[in-house]
Scaffold this active site. Structure first.
Site, PDB file in Angstrom:
ATOM      1  N   ASN A 207    -100.130 -26.947   2.707  1.00 59.45           N
ATOM      2  CA  ASN A 207    -101.030 -26.994   3.858  1.00 59.45           C
ATOM      3  C   ASN A 207    -100.506 -28.051   4.795  1.00 59.45           C
ATOM      4  OD1 ASN A 207    -102.962 -25.219   3.069  1.00 59.45           O
ATOM      5  ND2 ASN A 207    -104.446 -26.754   2.407  1.00 59.45           N
TER       6      ASN A 207
ATOM      7  N   ARG B 249    -103.189 -20.814  -0.687  1.00 59.03           N
ATOM      8  CA  ARG B 249    -101.994 -21.324  -1.377  1.00 59.03           C
ATOM      9  C   ARG B 249    -101.859 -20.751  -2.790  1.00 59.03           C
ATOM     10  NH1 ARG B 249    -102.350 -27.560  -0.829  1.00 59.03           N
ATOM     11  NH2 ARG B 249    -104.526 -26.987  -1.167  1.00 59.03           N
TER      12      ARG B 249
END
Ligand SMILES: [Fe+3]
Ligand SMILES: [Mg+2]
Ligand SMILES: [Zn+2]
Ligand SMILES: [Zn+2]
Lengths: 758, 329
Positions: A33, A15
């Site tokens: 996520n 990320r």
């Protein structure tokens, strides 16, 4: 644009990487996520969006792997700027990464007196640190790890929140102010005052045996150069002759110990940081290294300090130098590191458990308060071309492999030795780390826990269960029980079929393939003990083209522990039964001679491994297997990497059955064990080559998959592969999974999928 | 030699042989059944068919074995055996001399045990349809007041007590059958255990369970009880009595004494606080002189029987599906 990314994308700095990329390209949106993987929403100019997709693959963080990246059509919410959205707990279909050894950036900080994490044993970042071993469930997020109980301090929180920091969303992020800490206790559990690392080193230097809590479990540790300490450790572990692994500070410190090739060195320094089995240097260049680390073997297991805690011990031993020079220079400290598992039981992972079970073993325990959620043994890799994984644990597990045959989600429970399990879901197979031998209750319980844990971690609801044919394995009984409980079909897969299927699965081979399984023992369809099989695999089934001539096993499984019994069986088959007593003067040899004459408790086996045992004992190399495969390993060591093809006797091939007795007949009176070992390997390779080539010609197939524990013999493996390839045969071996029984679960899953598809 | 079923003279001959050997008031009445009354208490009945090769072995023969086996089955309920029946199936051509020897040995065993054989039957089958001689015996006994034994009564914390060394019978039979010679001769442990049991239940009426580990050996018996009671067991190899010559023979042959048959041993489960008293009572009896505690019952949802080995490991002592299949890979 909305992207849905599947693969190894959680807990690997994915990320933050997406965030950075979006910033660079001036894209708005968010990344999150979820159980499915990672969702990315992007708004911006079309060329930048395209560039993003390109760079996503090109600049992927080192630990990440993308299985699939799909553009999903969905209405976009207008966004300004780019942000990371908190995790949503949905169905977990994504992967959890393996643990990674401490990275160079973190090492620089660890040894920098000016850094706030100077000598902090739990330093990590998005590129390194514990993963699988601290993860309770997915998605991989701090509250679902054993770091949940540590509240980030201001400084750590800032790093965690700052997209440009290399600890941005590093879940195990911590420092001395807020994170886990070390404690050294004595064998009575009393805290030892002073700096734990300093005291640990002092204890090791005076010859103490310590239990040290690492990443996947506890190790028993002592000074490898202190013979008395090594001897004491061996006695306490009741490990007669089993080799110990050694940890040294760096690559340079290995030079005097082992023959280090570049590929192995790189593997040792990789984030997986396994134990590598490497050829030993000649004795004279091995300074004071304790005798008895690996008696009678020409290879030694070595590893490098993979956790910051290990690094600090070597840093201390080097005198806490302020310049980095020591990191590339040979260091004198060498440590025996052996997993702390009392007599074949699972590795100890818990502090209380360690105190209860190890206090009697050790002089002290170096503990920490970061819980290990998933036990993970060190991985072991044997050097070679290509290298072979011997045990899959920390750094390599859990293993996520593509699984070709389509089918329902299922669970495969593996074998009895070196058990591992495999979950199949869609096109993927998830293979657990090494679980162990199912001969004790704790390992059986660990297997059950692993089933639960893996199912939770990968959100799999099995619609079938696969197992071995052997009815007396705990894994088989558990499979029966689970299949009944879940009301799903049970698929029993023949041992050697599974061995070869595992190789086919790894290499995504379909269609007819020849399989050569050279193994210890696995139960055959006819109820007898197989282990030297030439198979033809096609679809869900297989055909047994041939087998090795069978040997009587005087005393059943006892014969596998006492190779001299196999030697007796060979003498008997050679018509020299009357020589058994004099040539093999071990307790019971007259009885064994008689058992062979009468066929009393002498189950026949076509096992290949037993021929190695028998020849090793005939050559006087090894009469008792104090640990598994000792005889075969000693025989290989003796051959010192050389096959002697001189006078290789033609094997007798009849109806596809390969009779190795003529080879043995030629060696039985060999006075020089070295030449005997070299001639055996040479003749065996030629015999196997002919056997396979005959099948190649008869079937017109040109692909051969090799499986079974005997292929851990590097000399056999490499010579046979080379010769087969020279014949134009395509040869396949397990690369990700060990060729021994640890690979059975994947093979079972592969066969079960095909069978259920019919 | 025994001839076909027709021979009336032969039937009489055999009848006469039995009558003379087993002689007791019930048989003397020459009825097709025995009639008797039993002392008060719960009645126990057990039956067992004995098929063994060789018929004669060190420490006994099929005759004495068929008496001991059934007496012990009755006794394992805590009962005192009172009456036995015997049924013979003879193969045509079986030597009369051997039959006489078997019958006499049976009679001696019954007499020594104090349990009369009160009714019986003989059939002769064609040559090739039997294996010399098969003997079925049935026993009846009475359980004393206050005694109630059963596998389901075993509790966590119970001590596990064994009456003596294991493996003698199975190894003795195999040695003879296979013509194996060991330094010290190994004899079967075939013996009646009801007197020992009587002493045990007198001292510890609250005993939970008794079992004789015959076929499949101690390992199988412990697993059966673990399943029945829903418990686990933990035993210690160091405490497990095995005669040195039996241990050596097992080692040579590749047998595990835990799985070898016994014919004169029992395993007892009793509350921990009674185990010393029970052991003392057993050791005071000639058939329990080597009694010892081998382990205890533990809570375990898996019902594992585990053994702490001499090397400190803890291995599962599994139950097996049939014979022991090789498994070392
Ligand atoms: Fe195998
Ligand atoms: Mg019985
Ligand atoms: Zn790092
Ligand atoms: Zn902090």
């Amino acid at each position: 644009m909305h992207l849905s990314v599947l693969g190894l994308v959680q807990g690997v700095g994915f990320r933050p990487f997406v965030y950075g990329l979006a910033q660079r390209l001036g894209l708005d949106g968010w990344v999150a996520n979820d159980g499915e993987g990672v969702q990315i929403e992007l708004e911006g100019e079309l060329p930048n969006l395209q560039r993003f997709q390109q760079l996503l693959h090109q600049e992927l963080p080192p630990l990440a792997l993308i299985d699939r990246c799909e553009v999903v059509e969905r209405p976009l919410q207008p966004e300004r700027g780019f942000r990371i959205v908190q995790s949503r707990a949905t169905e977990a279909n994504t992967s959890v990464a393996a643990d990674a050894a401490v990275c160079p950036d973190c090492l620089n900080e660890l040894f920098d007196p000016a850094n706030r994490r100077y000598r902090y044993p739990f330093i990590n970042c998005t590129n390194c640190g514990p993963r699988y071993t601290i993860t309770r469930r997915l998605p991989y997020d701090r509250p679902y790890t054993s770091m949940a109980e540590f509240q980030l301090c201001g400084g750590c929180q800032q790093e965690y929140d700052n997209p440009s920091d290399r600890r941005f969303h590093a879940q195990p992020n911590a420092c001395a102010r807020c994170g886990p800490e070390l404690t050294l206790v004595d064998s009575a559990g009393e805290t030892v005052e002073g700096d734990p690392i300093e005291s640990t080193l002092r204890a090791l230097r005076r010859g103490d045996i310590l239990a040290i809590k690492g990443i996947g479990g506890f190790h028993l540790v002592c000074d490898a150069d202190n013979s008395a300490a090594v001897e004491r450790l061996r006695k306490r572990k009741a490990r007669d002759a089993k080799p110990f692994a050694v940890m040294v500070a760096n690559r340079a410190s290995l030079e005097s110990l082992v023959e280090l090739d570049e590929a192995s060195a790189r593997r040792l320094e990789s984030s997986a940081a396994p134990i590598m089995l490497l050829p030993r240097r000649q004795r004279d260049s091995t300074r004071l290294l304790a005798e008895g680390l690996a008696p009678g073997l020409d290879s030694l297991g070595v590893m490098l300090p993979y956790s910051p805690l290990h690094q600090l011990i070597f840093f201390e031993a080097a005198g806490r130098p302020t310049d980095a020079g020591w990191r590339s220079e040979p260091q004198s400290l060498r440590l025996v590191m052996t997993s702390a598992n009392p007599a074949g039981e699972p590795l100890v992972i818990d502090n209380a458990e360690a105190l209860a079970q190890l206090a009697g073993f050790v002089d002290g325990l170096l503990l920490h308060n970061r819980a290990i959620d998933c036990r993970c043994d060190d991985s072991v890799v044997q050097a070679g071309t290509p290298p072979m994984v011997v045990r899959r644990g920390r750094g390599l597990a859990p293993q996520i492999l593509p699984l070709i045959p389509e089918g329902p989600p299922l669970l495969a429970l593996g074998g009895w030795f070196k058990n591992s399990i495999c979950l199949a879901k869609q096109q993927r197979a998830y293979v657990s780390p090494h679980i162990g031998d199912l001969n004790n209750a704790n390992t059986c319980r660990f297997l059950e826990q692993s089933v639960e844990h893996m199912r939770r971690l990968f959100a799999v609801t099995p619609e079938a269960v696969a197992c071995d044919l052997h009815p007396d394995f705990f894994s088989t009984r558990l499979a029966q029980q689970l299949a009944e409980q879940w009301r799903v079909p049970l698929v029993a897969v023949q041992h050697h079929h599974a061995h070869i299927a595992a190789v086919m699965s790894e290499h995504r081979l379909s269609g007819p393939v020849l399989g050569l399984a050279l193994d210890g023992i696995g139960l055959g369809e006819d109820g007898s003990a197989w282990g030297g099989e030439l198979l033809l695999l096609e679809g869900a089934g297989y055909q047994r083209l041939g087998q090795l001539r069978s040997l009587p096993l005087p005393g059943g499984d006892r014969a596998a522990r006492e190779p001299w019994r196999i030697a007796a069986a060979l003498l008997h088959l050679l018509g020299r039964n009357q020589e058994i007593e004099s040539r093999l003067p071990y307790p019971g040899s007259p009885v064994v001679a008689q058992m062979l004459r009468q066929g009393l408790n002498c189950p026949p086996t076509s096992s290949a491994g037993r021929w190695f045992d028998g020849v090793a004992a005939l050559l006087g190399v090894c009469a008792y297997n104090q640990f598994e495969a000792r005889a075969a390993m000693s025989l290989e060591s003796l051959a010192a990497g050389r096959c002697d093809f001189q006078g290789a006797h033609l094997p007798a091939l009849e109806n596809g059955q390969l009779d190795l007795l003529p080879l043995v007949s030629a060696l039985v009176d060999e006075a020089d064990p070295v030449r005997g070992a070299q001639r055996f390997h040479g003749a065996l390779v030629i015999a196997l080559e002919q056997w396979v080539m005959e099948a190649v010609q008869a079937t017109g197939l040109e692909r051969v998959a090799l499986g079974g524990g005997c292929f851990l013999n590097r000399l056999l493996r490499e010579t046979l592969c080379q010769r087969l390839r020279q014949n134009g045969v395509k040869v396949y071996l397990g690369e990700q999974l060990p060729c021994n029984d640890a690979g059975l679960s994947l093979g079972q899953a592969w066969v079960a999928r095909q069978r259920l598809a019919r | 030699m025994i001839h076909g079923s027709g021979g009336k003279a032969m039937a009489q001959l055999i009848e006469g042989l039995f009558l003379k050997a087993f002689d007791n008031p019930y048989l003397r009445q020459q009825n097709d059944q025995a009639a008797f009354s039993l002392p008060p208490g719960r009645v126990v009945m057990a039956t067992d068919s004995h098929v063994i090769s060789p018929l004669f072995f060190p420490g006994g023969d099929i005759g004495s074995l068929s008496v001991h086996g059934t007496i012990n089955d009755v006794a394992m309920a805590g009962a005192r055996p009172t009456h036995l029946s015997a049924g013979f199936i003879l193969e045509e051509g079986f030597p009369l001399r051997e039959l006489k020897r078997i019958v006499e040995s049976m009679a001696a065993a019954a007499k020594e045990a104090g349990v009369p054989i009160v009714t019986g039957d003989t059939k002769v089958v064609e040559r090739g349809k039997g294996d010399g001689v098969f003997i079925n015996t049935t026993g009846i006994g009475v359980v004393p007041e206050g005694v109630e034994l059963g596998g389901d009564r075993v509790r966590v914390g119970d001590h596990i007590i064994l009456s003596g060394p294991i493996g003698d019978h199975g190894v003795a039979i195999m040695s003879l059958r296979e013509n194996l010679t060991f330094e010290t001769a190994i004899e079967s442990d075939s013996q009646p255990l009801h007197d020992l049991v009587a002493d045990m239940v007198k001292v510890v009426p609250g005993l939970h369970c008794l079992r004789d580990p015959t076929r499949g050996g101690l390992a199988t018996t412990l697993n059966e009880i673990a399943q029945q009671a829903g418990v686990g067991m933990q035993i210690q190899e160091a405490n497990l009595p095995v005669r040195p010559q039996v241990a050596a023979a097992c080692e040579f042959l590749g047998l595990d004494p835990l799985y070898v048959a016994n014919e004169g041993k029992l395993v007892a489960f009793c509350p921990a606080d009674c185990s010393e008293a029970l052991l003392a009572a057993m050791r005071a009896h000639p058939r329990g002189g080597e009694a010892c505690r081998i382990g205890e019952v533990v809570a375990d949802p898996h019902r594992f029987v585990q053994m702490q080995t001499r090397f400190g490991g803890n291995r599962i002592v599994d139950w097996l599906n049939g014979e022991q299949l090789p498994r070392i890979c």
